[in-house]
Write a protein that holds these residues in place. Structure first.
Motif, PDB file in Angstrom:
ATOM      1  N   ILE A 196       0.869  -1.179   0.000  1.00 14.88           N
ATOM      2  CA  ILE A 196       0.000   0.000   0.000  1.00 14.88           C
ATOM      3  C   ILE A 196       0.906   1.229   0.000  1.00 14.88           C
ATOM      4  CG2 ILE A 196      -1.445   1.410   1.517  1.00 14.88           C
ATOM      5  CD1 ILE A 196      -3.173  -0.564   0.364  1.00 14.88           C
ATOM      6  N   ILE A 238      -0.095 -24.971   7.602  1.00 17.54           N
ATOM      7  CA  ILE A 238       0.874 -24.710   6.536  1.00 17.54           C
ATOM      8  C   ILE A 238       0.792 -23.251   6.153  1.00 17.54           C
ATOM      9  CG2 ILE A 238       1.622 -25.228   4.179  1.00 17.54           C
ATOM     10  CD1 ILE A 238       0.220 -27.807   4.270  1.00 17.54           C
ATOM     11  N   ALA A 272       2.552 -20.587   3.146  1.00 12.71           N
ATOM     12  CA  ALA A 272       3.507 -20.351   2.076  1.00 12.71           C
ATOM     13  C   ALA A 272       4.494 -19.317   2.583  1.00 12.71           C
ATOM     14  CB  ALA A 272       2.799 -19.843   0.835  1.00 12.71           C
ATOM     15  N   ALA A 311       5.146 -15.368  -1.876  1.00 12.87           N
ATOM     16  CA  ALA A 311       4.080 -15.411  -2.862  1.00 12.87           C
ATOM     17  C   ALA A 311       4.456 -16.354  -4.003  1.00 12.87           C
ATOM     18  CB  ALA A 311       3.825 -14.011  -3.399  1.00 12.87           C
ATOM     19  N   GLY A 312       3.494 -16.706  -4.833  1.00  9.80           N
ATOM     20  CA  GLY A 312       3.772 -17.503  -6.013  1.00  9.80           C
ATOM     21  C   GLY A 312       3.390 -18.951  -5.828  1.00  9.80           C
ATOM     22  N   GLU A 313       3.027 -19.589  -6.939  1.00  7.53           N
ATOM     23  CA  GLU A 313       2.547 -20.961  -6.868  1.00  7.53           C
ATOM     24  C   GLU A 313       3.663 -21.950  -6.578  1.00  7.53           C
ATOM     25  OE1 GLU A 313       0.078 -21.713 -10.275  1.00  7.53           O
ATOM     26  OE2 GLU A 313      -1.080 -19.903  -9.847  1.00  7.53           O
ATOM     27  N   PRO A 331      -4.200  -3.716   4.486  1.00  4.58           N
ATOM     28  CA  PRO A 331      -3.751  -4.353   3.247  1.00  4.58           C
ATOM     29  C   PRO A 331      -4.064  -5.850   3.255  1.00  4.58           C
ATOM     30  CG  PRO A 331      -1.979  -3.053   4.249  1.00  4.58           C
ATOM     31  CD  PRO A 331      -3.112  -3.048   5.205  1.00  4.58           C
ATOM     32  N   PHE A 380      -7.367 -12.821   8.129  1.00  7.75           N
ATOM     33  CA  PHE A 380      -6.402 -12.331   9.123  1.00  7.75           C
ATOM     34  C   PHE A 380      -6.531 -13.163  10.388  1.00  7.75           C
ATOM     35  CE2 PHE A 380      -4.952  -7.776   8.133  1.00  7.75           C
ATOM     36  CZ  PHE A 380      -4.792  -8.103   6.813  1.00  7.75           C
ATOM     37  N   ALA A 381      -5.481 -13.900  10.705  1.00 12.55           N
ATOM     38  CA  ALA A 381      -5.497 -14.728  11.905  1.00 12.55           C
ATOM     39  C   ALA A 381      -5.577 -13.850  13.148  1.00 12.55           C
ATOM     40  CB  ALA A 381      -4.231 -15.565  11.961  1.00 12.55           C
ATOM     41  N   VAL A 389       0.236 -29.434  -5.126  1.00 12.55           N
ATOM     42  CA  VAL A 389      -0.637 -28.260  -5.226  1.00 12.55           C
ATOM     43  C   VAL A 389      -0.168 -27.368  -6.365  1.00 12.55           C
ATOM     44  CG1 VAL A 389      -1.422 -26.175  -4.027  1.00 12.55           C
ATOM     45  CG2 VAL A 389      -1.299 -28.345  -2.789  1.00 12.55           C
ATOM     46  N   ASN A 390       1.141 -27.203  -6.465  1.00 14.42           N
ATOM     47  CA  ASN A 390       1.710 -26.434  -7.561  1.00 14.42           C
ATOM     48  C   ASN A 390       1.322 -27.038  -8.916  1.00 14.42           C
ATOM     49  OD1 ASN A 390       4.985 -26.154  -8.974  1.00 14.42           O
ATOM     50  ND2 ASN A 390       3.485 -24.502  -8.907  1.00 14.42           N
ATOM     51  N   PHE A 448      -2.470 -26.428  -9.515  1.00 14.68           N
ATOM     52  CA  PHE A 448      -2.763 -25.023  -9.809  1.00 14.68           C
ATOM     53  C   PHE A 448      -2.273 -24.660 -11.215  1.00 14.68           C
ATOM     54  CE2 PHE A 448      -3.117 -23.155  -5.186  1.00 14.68           C
ATOM     55  CZ  PHE A 448      -4.122 -24.069  -4.928  1.00 14.68           C
ATOM     56  N   PRO A 500      -5.217 -17.076 -12.427  1.00 18.46           N
ATOM     57  CA  PRO A 500      -4.982 -16.540 -11.086  1.00 18.46           C
ATOM     58  C   PRO A 500      -3.502 -16.652 -10.734  1.00 18.46           C
ATOM     59  CG  PRO A 500      -6.623 -18.327 -11.042  1.00 18.46           C
ATOM     60  CD  PRO A 500      -5.991 -18.337 -12.394  1.00 18.46           C
ATOM     61  N   VAL A 501      -2.987 -15.664  -9.994  1.00 25.48           N
ATOM     62  CA  VAL A 501      -1.617 -15.727  -9.480  1.00 25.48           C
ATOM     63  C   VAL A 501      -1.707 -15.746  -7.958  1.00 25.48           C
ATOM     64  CG1 VAL A 501       0.574 -14.505  -9.281  1.00 25.48           C
ATOM     65  CG2 VAL A 501      -0.674 -14.506 -11.447  1.00 25.48           C
ATOM     66  N   LEU A 502      -1.090 -16.759  -7.389  1.00 27.85           N
ATOM     67  CA  LEU A 502      -1.178 -16.964  -5.943  1.00 27.85           C
ATOM     68  C   LEU A 502      -0.257 -15.988  -5.224  1.00 27.85           C
ATOM     69  CD1 LEU A 502      -2.488 -19.140  -4.031  1.00 27.85           C
ATOM     70  CD2 LEU A 502      -0.292 -20.315  -4.116  1.00 27.85           C
ATOM     71  N   THR A 503      -0.793 -15.232  -4.260  1.00 21.93           N
ATOM     72  CA  THR A 503       0.077 -14.353  -3.473  1.00 21.93           C
ATOM     73  C   THR A 503       0.176 -14.814  -2.023  1.00 21.93           C
ATOM     74  OG1 THR A 503      -1.713 -12.839  -2.902  1.00 21.93           O
ATOM     75  CG2 THR A 503      -0.486 -12.348  -4.895  1.00 21.93           C
ATOM     76  N   GLU A 504      -0.730 -15.670  -1.591  1.00 25.93           N
ATOM     77  CA  GLU A 504      -0.648 -16.178  -0.219  1.00 25.93           C
ATOM     78  C   GLU A 504      -1.383 -17.500  -0.139  1.00 25.93           C
ATOM     79  OE1 GLU A 504      -1.339 -12.967   2.537  1.00 25.93           O
ATOM     80  OE2 GLU A 504      -1.631 -14.439   4.141  1.00 25.93           O
ATOM     81  N   TYR A 505      -0.921 -18.365   0.735  1.00 33.96           N
ATOM     82  CA  TYR A 505      -1.490 -19.703   0.849  1.00 33.96           C
ATOM     83  C   TYR A 505      -1.319 -20.171   2.286  1.00 33.96           C
ATOM     84  CZ  TYR A 505      -1.855 -24.786   0.045  1.00 33.96           C
ATOM     85  OH  TYR A 505      -2.208 -26.106   0.100  1.00 33.96           O
ATOM     86  N   GLU A 506      -2.404 -20.583   2.898  1.00 34.84           N
ATOM     87  CA  GLU A 506      -2.359 -21.054   4.288  1.00 34.84           C
ATOM     88  C   GLU A 506      -3.323 -22.202   4.487  1.00 34.84           C
ATOM     89  OE1 GLU A 506      -1.955 -16.962   6.711  1.00 34.84           O
ATOM     90  OE2 GLU A 506      -3.191 -18.501   7.679  1.00 34.84           O
ATOM     91  N   ILE A 507      -2.923 -23.187   5.275  1.00 38.16           N
ATOM     92  CA  ILE A 507      -3.847 -24.255   5.658  1.00 38.16           C
ATOM     93  C   ILE A 507      -3.846 -24.362   7.164  1.00 38.16           C
ATOM     94  CG2 ILE A 507      -4.440 -26.699   5.525  1.00 38.16           C
ATOM     95  CD1 ILE A 507      -2.872 -26.982   3.070  1.00 38.16           C
ATOM     96  N   TYR A 549      -8.686 -22.132  -4.593  1.00 37.48           N
ATOM     97  CA  TYR A 549      -8.113 -21.505  -5.794  1.00 37.48           C
ATOM     98  C   TYR A 549      -9.215 -21.189  -6.815  1.00 37.48           C
ATOM     99  CZ  TYR A 549      -4.290 -20.797  -9.212  1.00 37.48           C
ATOM    100  OH  TYR A 549      -3.394 -20.276 -10.107  1.00 37.48           O
TER     101      TYR A 549
END
Lengths: 547, 547
Positions: free
Chosen positions: A316, A471, A473, A476-478, B33, B296-297, B445-446, B449, B464-471, B518
């Motif tokens: 931002i 988990i 990441a 960023a990115g796949e 953000p 947001f956790a 996953v990669n 996707f 789509p472009v992944l910018t964040e990934y959480e499980i 996704y």
């Protein structure tokens, strides 16, 4: 009378001087359910606290377990450079002796004695009266002064002070000061205080005790006021603050070191001549390390160390900020050790280049550790387009070498498709025996973990039981690396007192990262079983509890 | 003079009365953000805020985008029961008109005008002088009073008030009060204030303005003091507090609604006769909903709503707590809506039984929504031994029906093994066309996707472009459901202003949950592209910024 006229001018009349930063991440922080650290992990945090240049490291509660005793002793042995090492002890035969034994080897030992003083704690928990409490407090402070000599630091805490009857509280502080206590700690044990009233309480203690002891505070965050209560206390004359990295601690945690320190630093006019010696550039590395090792996330909107705390780091770019950072920035990200660079580092220019980059990120490594990170980074660059700062930090945090490997991985495979069961197979060496197993499950990780359970059970006579799984990441990115955290207990160990350990895994393949985390946890559980020590456990604390 | 004698007796002389809880989760909170919500998601949060019985819902900043305008208008239309709906507007031609248009349909519209007043903001951001700022402020407050009539609520905020020169600040508050402002907001925009000084500032405004306007405060948390500053302001006479669920907001966020409300509730002696009407039992459901929708956790040691905030909920059963909860508990988990039950619910005893259980968990559903959750729970019970409270809450939160499905899943498969590439294949219907693709990747996953990207690109002209990934595992155990969060942008949309959406997936198979998340993100991105509205975007804010 206007409001201004009755506003206290805190700080006036209080002698200028240094404020002592007492870090209790390894004692009160580590008591948070699920935050248990191994001795090696505690030592690693202690080293970071030394880099941060806190004044006192409270390393643990030696009477609680052999593991905690050993960890405290090891930290006491290693910590130098004028940093004191503290240990907690109840005012109860056995505890203070054990604490002194653990910290006796420290360059600067700091004994922390406590007893509860509020009527509710005396009546319902300790089942003694006020006179008993005062007598025990005085007795053990005297013992400590005689045992440790005139220059030793002896701190006394009145647990639940903020709910203790005022006259009795002042009396007991006066009595222990006469008996030889050099620091008086005022804990807001249940996080009940409001800043104005807590500042007033500190002021009353200061009036009674004068300069005969250092006044300390220890605030819990149940109402979100721990930092504010700590600062109000400083304005009223407290000269030691008990704080933790990330505000870690029981329930809603303790006052956050980074918030207290940066408030002092950012608002010097409010806290005249009270700058502490903390190296604030080490705050972000300290926060990341504690979060990684405990598995406790720091929320994005956490002050100072949250990922959004410096908004312009997050993509931002506000008009005002771009015109002049001071419009929205009261401190710089650099001052708390947050690297300006979030760009990919592209190609690593050799070991030397990597070392320089890590320095920028607040990580100081060389020798074998640097070699290991370099190899990991090169290998990562083969599977991932761009190796980012975040990737490097994740590699640095990955320290599986600390854990003895009695369960080792030879290979694995999984398959899964929509509408059917998943299949997983694994091949391991378990305490020297080759073991393989196949299992189906409701997902590939489930199938693989079940296969591990089947392979280890005949040898270990238990299997890990998963209690938490996460988990993230790393960037960023796949093709990003996945960082997995698991918490596990042994299947043979049930109930609320069960030993719980964390395991981490890191890979671009989340199945592999999950397996690695699960096996690390299994190895930690096995090591704890074999040694009976070295792993700090949730729920291991003894009957009466701590400030 | 003793400390006690100079401690202010806040509250004395302040007329008793109700405190107005002004929630800005959907305006300032949503500016964090990455927290961007769709219009449907904002509406869902507004409904929960209505159940929580806040006094004012600040729904957005209508001039910022068509999407935000529509969301504010929809919330204004729907919110009833005496709850006001506020909208933010700069003191700048166009903004106030747009805000009034959006909230005009509300039962109780509340217009929130602001202009920066600190020299640093005036000089570097707005490039005007103090007289200009005062003139614009007065002009738009007058306009609003004339337009909205004598009974409307018109609030004026002096952005960066805590760094504004005192005399000018008091002058501008007096001027806008004369022009018709009914509420004066004092924002600590950069989170710079310390409680004692902020309370004193509020006191000076109160002295100047008396009862001619309600005094409001809006505190940011950069130094961890937002809650304390808010409470100090209340003790000094403020009667409106601007707060957010989970303390969500820009940078380190805003004062946390749950902390402020529970401090008032827990310490009535400190805040005489100021109980707000908030239904505190709705705090935990509100926290979970906001955390889920924004991705947001909430950290475990967050006060009131963190998972460890009530330690005895987490398996630690301290001796003292067991003897008497009051030894360590200053409020009950039930009072904030945390169900005492963390046990598995075993078998679901029909729709009626499920409905009762959900009620206990603070979720009120019936009709089609109940049917859908019931079906999901029954199907979950087939793949998972025990369906827990946490599982049910995850199913409730799963609301993919909100998103138009232009990309639909027919089937998928993956395989992966140690030492080799992973393979993924997917079969989709993309805007009516059947598409299938296979890909390899550095993890399953990669691979999957990448297969999705290949399948959608020819039809959508972006991927789509992944910018964040959480499980996260929803509950303990190896067969737990995995809840996946992704954030994505379109490949055709780069740079810091890129539109970012969240996608959620829930399944016992983490590959399936990842794919679902996704595809949800892909559908949201497609919907946003088609409609140009309905999705709130990171970075969409206009040039000058907000308190």
């Amino acid at each position: 009378m206007t409001f201004e006229a009755i506003t206290p001018r805190f700080g006036e009349g209080v002698p200028a001087g240094r404020l002592r930063i007492f870090d209790t991440t390894l004692r009160d922080g580590e008591q948070a359910p699920g935050a248990g650290l191994t001795a090696a992990e505690k030592l690693e945090v202690a080293r970071q606290l030394a880099r941060l240049k806190v004044d006192v490291i409270e390393a643990g509660f030696p009477a609680a377990s052999q593991g905690d005793f050993d960890a405290v002793r090891q930290i006491a042995q290693e910590t130098r450079g004028g940093i004191a090492v503290a240990a907690l002890a109840r005012c109860k035969d056995g505890d203070p002796q054990r604490a002194v034994e653990a910290i006796g080897v420290a360059e600067r030992p700091h004994l922390h004695l406590f007893i509860a003083t509020s009527d509710i704690h005396l009546k319902h928990k300790l089942r003694i009266d006020r006179d008993d409490a005062r007598r025990e407090a005085v007795r053990w402070v005297k013992w400590a002064r005689e045992t440790l000599g005139r220059d030793a630091e002896i701190e006394f805490s009145a647990e639940d002070a903020s709910r203790t009857e005022d006259d009795f509280l002042l009396d007991i502080y006066e009595a222990v000061t006469e008996a030889g206590a050099s620091t008086l700690n005022i804990p807001d044990t249940v996080g009940y205080a409001i800043p104005a009233e807590f500042g007033a309480l500190v002021g009353r203690v200061k009036d009674r005790i004068g300069d005969n002891a250092v006044i300390s505070v220890h605030c819990h965050n149940d109402l979100g006021l721990a930092t504010a209560n700590t600062l109000a206390a400083v304005q009223a004359g407290a000269r030691q603050v008990e704080v933790t990295i990330n505000g870690l601690g029981e329930r809603a945690g303790n006052a956050s070191l980074e918030e207290v320190v940066m408030a002092l630093r950012t608002r010097p006019g409010q806290f005249p001549q009270l700058a502490a010696g903390v190296q604030t550039e080490q705050l972000t590395p300290a926060s990341r390390l504690v979060s990684y090792l405990t598995g406790f996330a720091v929320q994005p909107n956490k002050a100072i160390v949250g990922s959004n705390a410096f908004a312009h780091e997050s993509g931002i770019h506000q008009d005002g900020y771009l015109k002049n950072p001071l419009t929205y920035e009261i401190m710089t990200p650099q001052s708390v050790g947050l690297s300006g660079s979030t760009l990919s580092i592209g190609k690593l220019s050799g070991r030397r280049g990597l070392q320089g980059k890590l320095m920028e990120l607040g990580v100081d490594v060389d020798g074998e550790q640097l070699d290991a990170i370099y190899r990991a980074a090169i290998s990562l660059a083969d599977t991932k387009k761009e190796v980012t700062d975040a990737d490097l930090l994740a590699l640095v945090n990955e320290r599986k070498s600390d854990v003895p490997r009695s369960v080792e991985l030879l290979g694995w495979s999984i398959s899964s498709a929509s509408g059917g069961h998943s299949v997983g197979s694994v091949s391991l060496v378990v305490a020297g025996e080759a073991k393989a197993a196949n299992e189906t499950g409701n997902g590939p990780v489930n199938a693989l973990f079940k296969a591990v359970d089947e392979a280890v059970r005949p040898v270990l006579h238990w299997a890990p039981v998963l209690t938490e799984y996460e988990i993230k990441a790393v960037s960023a990115g796949e093709d990003a690396q996945g960082q997995v955290l698991v918490r596990c207990r042994r299947s043979s160990d049930e109930g609320p007192e069960a030993h719980i350990v964390t395991g981490h895994g890191l890979s671009t393949n989340i199945i592999e990262a999950s397996l690695e985390a699960y096996l690390t946890a299994a190895n930690k559980l096995h090591g704890a079983e074999v040694n009976g020590i070295g792993v700090a456990f949730v729920g291991r604390r003894t009957a009466e509890e701590v400030p």
